[in-house]
Write an enzyme that holds these catalytic residues in place. Structure first.
Site, PDB file in Angstrom:
ATOM      1  N   ASP A 340      -0.158   0.142   4.328  1.00 35.69           N
ATOM      2  CA  ASP A 340       0.893   0.658   5.285  1.00 35.69           C
ATOM      3  C   ASP A 340       2.411   0.783   4.512  1.00 35.69           C
ATOM      4  O   ASP A 340       2.394  -0.410   3.917  1.00 35.69           O
ATOM      5  CB  ASP A 340       1.013   0.171   6.507  1.00 35.69           C
ATOM      6  CG  ASP A 340       2.076   0.800   7.370  1.00 35.69           C
ATOM      7  OD1 ASP A 340       1.764   2.098   7.861  1.00 35.69           O
ATOM      8  OD2 ASP A 340       2.716   0.123   7.574  1.00 35.69           O
ATOM      9  N   GLU A 394      -0.135   4.597   1.567  1.00 38.57           N
ATOM     10  CA  GLU A 394       0.598   5.600   2.458  1.00 38.57           C
ATOM     11  C   GLU A 394       1.986   5.640   1.701  1.00 38.57           C
ATOM     12  O   GLU A 394       2.879   4.741   2.312  1.00 38.57           O
ATOM     13  CB  GLU A 394       0.589   5.049   3.932  1.00 38.57           C
ATOM     14  CG  GLU A 394       1.038   5.964   4.800  1.00 38.57           C
ATOM     15  CD  GLU A 394       2.006   5.189   5.932  1.00 38.57           C
ATOM     16  OE1 GLU A 394       2.271   5.812   7.028  1.00 38.57           O
ATOM     17  OE2 GLU A 394       2.487   4.314   5.513  1.00 38.57           O
TER      18      GLU A 394
END
Length: 690
Positions: A340, A394
């Site tokens: 993330d 991401e």
């Protein structure tokens, strides 16, 4: 495992030549690319001298924290600024005592405490009492494997976790080398009831739905422990403890094991881009300093997330984070990670306010080479331990090389998310009238990706539905969903919404580079946004759940959307659509709003026109016989059954040889707002016999 050499030798020059050959726009940045590879190798050599030693460096979880070995308890901590550390808990009535005092064992801040077998018992609560010059306070061990919150006091403590019978894994699993069809899910909000769901409930109730839907991978959000449930797991406090609000570690193991038995790989969301700033529950001021794990001063705080930023140049921090990667692989048999917030890691300004419209942005002094090196080493550790594991970046900046292997001079991720596609659908469905859609522009954006790197596409993830935003179906239908989703209710707005919902998902999947993702419930058009219990909504669970009954109710249209998603995924798997990333355009017209392309011996045709249906519409196509294998207009999918799926379509030669493209044409009936998929019978008969 290939590693990068430690000097600008022929090997590095060869890697750079390969990268530039794949993307000539990188040629002006040869020196910066070389510098990056050298920086990665220099960081690896700072930590160790060979690849095997890197795996040892990533084994900190086997040393630090609480362990029971050789009939005694061993606790090890790293706290260089501490002057004393005590273990306090149920075992000593939370009182400081010399019997439970750690001993400093070196000059690098390492501490140890050894206790006899009867000193601690399974289930007891404990914390550290950390002392430093000028202060002291309670802390949860950085490597704690079990952390729980008291329901009454809301205080978090570590818990001795040593069950008599460790979990026995039932299903040996190696991830199949197929394109990931990812079902993104959150254990806590996976129930329809207004409460926090558990690992066991997810295993028993949600996993069968995922399996029936045809997805081959699940991506679990919010697994590492986080103090605030509403953070969606983004503000992690205990990196080695699976969230206890969902159940025990063994119940998480059972979830993963059961998924493996269904042939489903399990990824978890790994948040190494920042950490919660909490002192008692997290790593903030762990040993009394703000700079133990994080940068000192302003650089150590994320200006947008109110969290702490790791110092990726510190060997001890790399030890901690690399060990965290290995821990989840070793202990829970996960099959990979979604990393993330990569953009926040890669740039000193965290990418805030940057449009990334020039390659200069990827090679300026704003790039954090320490973070880049960490990500490369993390991928080396993960893929050395589990070659079949997958890692997904991401990153919204488009940093070149993220999803290239280290052997190709990249950072080593297997995939990157195509994050511009959901933004594209928001723009089109929110800001542009249907009659003004540019199909040429849509086509360009759908296939606009780095073709030397693997990408995963999606129409919407959890990000698009978090509080303040809307799910795709709700953006299309809005409040009409509350009143007109009965199957016998003919409503123009709902008809449009369902038609486009199916088309946007199908065109996203069929043009995807190498994988596809869907967030839990959106396959059947879950109507509402995500909002976790918080003070602003009076601590309501109304939006922190999934209304499965909508899809199960035979009187509602949600089940029809669910049927289409299953059929769409089945086509993708049956015909191995994402095996190769090549997509051949056949026809694209803005005036007719028609798009057609060929992939894997299938012809995909979309009529986005809001008003016009076309009879005998001519589309170039490879010669052959075609049968319709999927029609979004099928009644089982909420359509109007205007496509006769039993008709065999034959290509016909083009009379005018000057027309570009295939010399053969398909002639099709294309009703308004429909998509059809046709199989080339000759192609697939050859594939089967071959």
């Amino acid at each position: 495992m290939n590693t990068i050499v430690n000097a600008p030798s022929m090997s590095i020059h060869h890697l750079i030549d390969t990268i530039i050959h794949n993307d000539p726009w990188l040629a002006p940045y040869r020196s910066q690319l070389t510098h990056r590879l050298i920086a990665i190798e220099a960081r690896r050599q700072q930590l160790c001298h060979n690849q095997n030693e890197l795996m040892d460096i990533a084994s900190g979880h086997e040393y630090f924290g609480l362990h029971f070995r050789d009939h005694k308890w061993q606790l090890h901590e790293w706290a260089p600024n501490a002057t004393a550390i005590f273990l306090v808990g149920d075992m000593n009535q939370w009182q400081i005592s010399s019997e439970f005092q750690f001993q400093r064992i070196d000059d690098h801040g390492h501490w140890a405490l050894h206790l006899p077998e009867n000193a601690l018992q399974h289930g007891q609560h404990y914390r550290l009492h950390m002392v430093w010059y000028g202060g002291e306070g309670p802390r949860i061990p950085a490597y704690a494997r079990r952390v729980i919150q008291d329901n009454q006091t809301l205080i978090f403590t570590a818990q001795v976790w040593h069950p008599k019978s460790p979990y026995q894994w039932q299903h040996p699993f190696k991830r199949p080398q197929t394109a990931p069809l990812i079902y993104e899910a959150h254990v806590g909000m996976a129930l329809e009831e207004g409460k926090v769901g558990t690992y066991r409930e997810f295993t028993e109730q949600t996993l069968p739905r995922i399996h029936a839907a045809g997805y081959n991978t699940i991506q679990l959000m919010g697994i590492p422990e986080h103090p605030y449930y509403g953070s969606f797991g983004y503000h992690v406090s205990s990196y080695f403890a699976p969230s206890s609000r969902f159940g025990t570690p063994e119940e998480l193991m059972e979830l993963i094991d059961t998924a493996h038995g269904m042939g489903i790989a399990v990824l978890i969301d790994l948040v190494h881009s920042h950490a919660v700033a909490n002192h008692v529950e997290g790593l903030g001021l762990y040993d009394g300093t703000a700079y133990q794990f994080f940068h000192e001063g302003g650089r150590g705080r994320h200006p947008a997330w109110d969290s702490c930023c790791f110092n990726y140049a510190k060997p001890e921090v790399l030890h901690f984070l690399l060990s965290n990667c290995r821990y989840w692989l070793d202990t829970f048999n996960v099959d990979g990670f979604r990393f993330d917030g990569i953009t926040s890691m890669l740039y000193h300004d965290h990418g805030l306010g940057q449009a990334f419209t020039s390659y200069d942005h990827y090679f300026s002094h704003n790039v954090d080479l320490d973070a880049l090196a960490y990500l490369a080493l993390a991928n080396q550790v993960i893929h050395s331990l589990r070659p079949d594991a997958i890692t997904i970046a991401e990153d919204m900046s488009g940093m070149p090389g993220l999803a290239l292997s280290t052997a190709q001079g990249g950072i080593g991720f297997d995939y990157r998310f195509a994050m511009g596609i959901p933004d594209l659908w928001i723009k089109y469905t929110k800001d542009i009238r249907d009659e003004d859609w540019s199909i040429v522009h849509l086509w360009h954006e759908l296939i606009n990706r780095r073709h030397d790197e693997k990408t995963i596409s999606y129409t919407e993830s959890h990000d698009q539905a978090l509080v303040g935003d809307k799910t795709l179906i709700f953006r299309l239908a809005d409040a009409a969903m509350y009143w007109h989703m009965n199957r016998d209710d003919e409503h123009l707005l709902i008809d449009r919404a369902m038609a486009l919902h199916k088309m946007l998902r199908l065109v996203t999947l069929s043009t995807a580079g190498h994988g596809y993702l869907n967030f839990m419930g959106n396959e059947f058009g879950h109507p509402e946004w995500i909002d976790f219990p918080r003070e602003g909504n009076h601590w309501s669970y109304h939006h922190a759940r999934r209304q499965w009954s909508l899809a199960d109710n035979p009187n509602l249209k949600y089940g029809l959307l669910n049927n289409f998603d299953r059929a769409m995924i089945a086509v993708c798997k049956t015909y191995d659509v994402l095996r190769y990333s090549t997509v051949h355009i056949l026809w694209v017209r803005d005036d007719d709003k028609v798009l057609a392309f060929e992939r894997q011996g299938l012809v995909w045709v979309f009529n986005f026109h809001p008003e016009k249906s076309f009879t005998d519409y001519s589309i170039p196509a490879p010669a052959g016989e075609y049968e319709v294998i999927l029609s979004s207009d099928d009644a089982d999918f909420g359509g109007h059954n205007r496509i006769d799926t039993h008709v065999i379509h034959l290509t016909l030669p083009v009379e005018d040889s000057s027309i570009e493209g295939h010399p053969q044409r398909l002639h099709l009936y294309l009703p308004t707002r429909t998509a059809i998929v046709l199989k080339n019978r000759q192609y697939w008969s050859t594939q089967k016999t071959g």
